[in-house]
Design a protein around this motif. Structure first.
Motif, PDB file in Angstrom:
ATOM      1  N   SER A  15      47.194 -11.486 -33.009  1.00 28.85           N
ATOM      2  CA  SER A  15      45.992 -11.152 -32.257  1.00 28.85           C
ATOM      3  C   SER A  15      46.332 -10.294 -31.046  1.00 28.85           C
ATOM      4  N   VAL A  16      47.487 -10.544 -30.419  1.00 31.42           N
ATOM      5  CA  VAL A  16      47.915  -9.718 -29.295  1.00 31.42           C
ATOM      6  C   VAL A  16      48.235  -8.314 -29.794  1.00 31.42           C
ATOM      7  N   ALA A  17      48.919  -8.233 -30.935  1.00 30.76           N
ATOM      8  CA  ALA A  17      49.289  -6.934 -31.487  1.00 30.76           C
ATOM      9  C   ALA A  17      48.058  -6.146 -31.918  1.00 30.76           C
ATOM     10  N   ALA A  18      46.985  -6.828 -32.266  1.00 32.33           N
ATOM     11  CA  ALA A  18      45.784  -6.149 -32.734  1.00 32.33           C
ATOM     12  C   ALA A  18      45.023  -5.475 -31.594  1.00 32.33           C
ATOM     13  N   LYS A  19      45.286  -5.873 -30.347  1.00 28.17           N
ATOM     14  CA  LYS A  19      44.607  -5.260 -29.204  1.00 28.17           C
ATOM     15  C   LYS A  19      45.151  -3.861 -28.996  1.00 28.17           C
ATOM     16  N   PRO A  20      44.282  -2.928 -28.612  1.00 33.16           N
ATOM     17  CA  PRO A  20      44.769  -1.578 -28.344  1.00 33.16           C
ATOM     18  C   PRO A  20      45.777  -1.593 -27.200  1.00 33.16           C
ATOM     19  N   PRO A  21      46.854  -0.815 -27.304  1.00 36.01           N
ATOM     20  CA  PRO A  21      47.888  -0.871 -26.281  1.00 36.01           C
ATOM     21  C   PRO A  21      47.400  -0.508 -24.879  1.00 36.01           C
ATOM     22  N   GLY A  22      46.407   0.344 -24.758  1.00 36.81           N
ATOM     23  CA  GLY A  22      45.915   0.735 -23.448  1.00 36.81           C
ATOM     24  C   GLY A  22      45.034  -0.287 -22.777  1.00 36.81           C
ATOM     25  N   GLU A  23      44.603  -1.299 -23.512  1.00 35.19           N
ATOM     26  CA  GLU A  23      43.703  -2.302 -22.940  1.00 35.19           C
ATOM     27  C   GLU A  23      44.359  -3.051 -21.783  1.00 35.19           C
ATOM     28  N   ALA A  24      45.616  -3.425 -21.938  1.00 28.57           N
ATOM     29  CA  ALA A  24      46.304  -4.159 -20.870  1.00 28.57           C
ATOM     30  C   ALA A  24      46.469  -3.279 -19.631  1.00 28.57           C
ATOM     31  N   VAL A  25      46.800  -2.012 -19.824  1.00 31.17           N
ATOM     32  CA  VAL A  25      46.941  -1.085 -18.692  1.00 31.17           C
ATOM     33  C   VAL A  25      45.593  -0.945 -17.987  1.00 31.17           C
ATOM     34  N   PHE A  26      44.517  -0.831 -18.773  1.00 32.90           N
ATOM     35  CA  PHE A  26      43.176  -0.725 -18.196  1.00 32.90           C
ATOM     36  C   PHE A  26      42.846  -1.971 -17.377  1.00 32.90           C
ATOM     37  N   LYS A  27      43.070  -3.139 -17.955  1.00 32.25           N
ATOM     38  CA  LYS A  27      42.748  -4.384 -17.251  1.00 32.25           C
ATOM     39  C   LYS A  27      43.553  -4.520 -15.961  1.00 32.25           C
ATOM     40  N   ASP A  28      44.815  -4.112 -15.991  1.00 30.41           N
ATOM     41  CA  ASP A  28      45.679  -4.257 -14.825  1.00 30.41           C
ATOM     42  C   ASP A  28      45.391  -3.243 -13.718  1.00 30.41           C
ATOM     43  N   ASN A  29      44.915  -2.056 -14.086  1.00 26.63           N
ATOM     44  CA  ASN A  29      44.828  -0.974 -13.112  1.00 26.63           C
ATOM     45  C   ASN A  29      43.437  -0.392 -12.887  1.00 26.63           C
ATOM     46  N   CYS A  30      42.524  -0.587 -13.814  1.00 25.73           N
ATOM     47  CA  CYS A  30      41.249   0.141 -13.757  1.00 25.73           C
ATOM     48  C   CYS A  30      40.013  -0.753 -13.740  1.00 25.73           C
ATOM     49  N   ALA A  31      40.102  -1.903 -14.376  1.00 28.46           N
ATOM     50  CA  ALA A  31      38.919  -2.737 -14.605  1.00 28.46           C
ATOM     51  C   ALA A  31      38.275  -3.256 -13.320  1.00 28.46           C
ATOM     52  N   ALA A  32      39.045  -3.453 -12.280  1.00 25.39           N
ATOM     53  CA  ALA A  32      38.463  -3.971 -11.034  1.00 25.39           C
ATOM     54  C   ALA A  32      37.375  -3.034 -10.524  1.00 25.39           C
ATOM     55  N   CYS A  33      37.549  -1.750 -10.692  1.00 27.18           N
ATOM     56  CA  CYS A  33      36.556  -0.778 -10.224  1.00 27.18           C
ATOM     57  C   CYS A  33      35.601  -0.341 -11.339  1.00 27.18           C
ATOM     58  N   HIS A  34      36.162   0.000 -12.485  1.00 29.50           N
ATOM     59  CA  HIS A  34      35.339   0.547 -13.572  1.00 29.50           C
ATOM     60  C   HIS A  34      34.738  -0.544 -14.463  1.00 29.50           C
ATOM     61  N   GLN A  35      35.100  -1.782 -14.206  1.00 25.76           N
ATOM     62  CA  GLN A  35      34.581  -2.968 -14.905  1.00 25.76           C
ATOM     63  C   GLN A  35      35.099  -3.062 -16.337  1.00 25.76           C
ATOM     64  N   LEU A  36      35.218  -4.280 -16.832  1.00 27.62           N
ATOM     65  CA  LEU A  36      35.693  -4.502 -18.207  1.00 27.62           C
ATOM     66  C   LEU A  36      34.762  -3.872 -19.233  1.00 27.62           C
ATOM     67  N   THR A  37      33.499  -3.710 -18.860  1.00 22.94           N
ATOM     68  CA  THR A  37      32.510  -3.121 -19.762  1.00 22.94           C
ATOM     69  C   THR A  37      32.558  -1.603 -19.768  1.00 22.94           C
ATOM     70  N   GLY A  38      33.312  -1.010 -18.828  1.00 24.39           N
ATOM     71  CA  GLY A  38      33.363   0.440 -18.715  1.00 24.39           C
ATOM     72  C   GLY A  38      32.132   1.031 -18.052  1.00 24.39           C
ATOM     73  N   LYS A  39      31.257   0.175 -17.532  1.00 25.23           N
ATOM     74  CA  LYS A  39      30.006   0.662 -16.938  1.00 25.23           C
ATOM     75  C   LYS A  39      30.142   1.018 -15.467  1.00 25.23           C
ATOM     76  N   GLY A  40      31.292   0.736 -14.857  1.00 19.17           N
ATOM     77  CA  GLY A  40      31.510   1.084 -13.469  1.00 19.17           C
ATOM     78  C   GLY A  40      30.579   0.348 -12.527  1.00 19.17           C
ATOM     79  N   VAL A  41      30.487   0.849 -11.310  1.00 17.03           N
ATOM     80  CA  VAL A  41      29.586   0.312 -10.287  1.00 17.03           C
ATOM     81  C   VAL A  41      28.790   1.499  -9.768  1.00 17.03           C
ATOM     82  N   PRO A  42      27.484   1.551 -10.061  1.00 20.06           N
ATOM     83  CA  PRO A  42      26.681   2.705  -9.651  1.00 20.06           C
ATOM     84  C   PRO A  42      26.821   3.022  -8.162  1.00 20.06           C
ATOM     85  N   GLY A  43      27.066   4.291  -7.881  1.00 16.40           N
ATOM     86  CA  GLY A  43      27.217   4.739  -6.510  1.00 16.40           C
ATOM     87  C   GLY A  43      28.608   4.556  -5.940  1.00 16.40           C
ATOM     88  N   ALA A  44      29.471   3.850  -6.643  1.00 19.71           N
ATOM     89  CA  ALA A  44      30.817   3.605  -6.124  1.00 19.71           C
ATOM     90  C   ALA A  44      31.906   4.048  -7.103  1.00 19.71           C
TER      91      ALA A  44
END
Length: 135
Positions: free
Chosen positions: A24-53
């Motif tokens: 199940s870990v191998a089935a996850k896309p390799p970039g998902e962990a990088v996204f969660k560690d570096n991007c998700a706090a701002c751009h959100q796990l949903t990829g919808k971001g935060v309007p205006g920010a």
């Protein structure tokens, strides 16, 4: 012989949950962990971001368009976004870009480490100081 067979069965039974977890870990896309560690706090796990920010990455033509521009953004940062040129290698950046370009309904081609390396080289060439010749 019977004992060896029993231990083999027990070992396989104990290993099976670990194998399922590894699969199940191998089935996850390799970039998902990088996204969660570096991007998700701002751009959100949903990829919808935060309007205006923080901009949405889902259904974003900048993300799904030619990969050079978002690659430059990840390398150099933009607005309040940090630069990741020294924090992430070419493979990690390629993986996260591919994840962004193929998640949340986005349908764009993957990005390779060679693509990122090429953009990194272009940026380095632009940043290289021009030497002045003495007259």
């Amino acid at each position: 012989m019977k004992t060896a067979l029993t231990w083999t069965i027990v070992t396989l039974a104990l290993a099976a949950p670990g194998l399922a977890l590894a699969q199940s870990v191998a089935a996850k896309p390799p970039g998902e962990a990088v996204f969660k560690d570096n991007c998700a706090a701002c751009h959100q796990l949903t990829g919808k971001g935060v309007p205006g920010a923080f901009p949405a990455l889902a259904a974003n033509k900048f993300v799904t368009g030619p990969p050079e521009a978002p690659t430059m953004t990840i390398l150099m940062g933009r607005g309040g976004m940090p630069a990741f040129k020294t924090d992430l290698d070419d493979g990690s950046i390629a993986n996260v870009l591919t994840y962004l370009r193929m998640s949340w309904g986005n349908k764009a081609k993957p990005v390779s480490a060679a693509d990122v390396k090429g953009v990194r080289a272009k940026l380095a060439a632009l940043a290289a100081p021009k030497s002045l010749q003495a007259h």
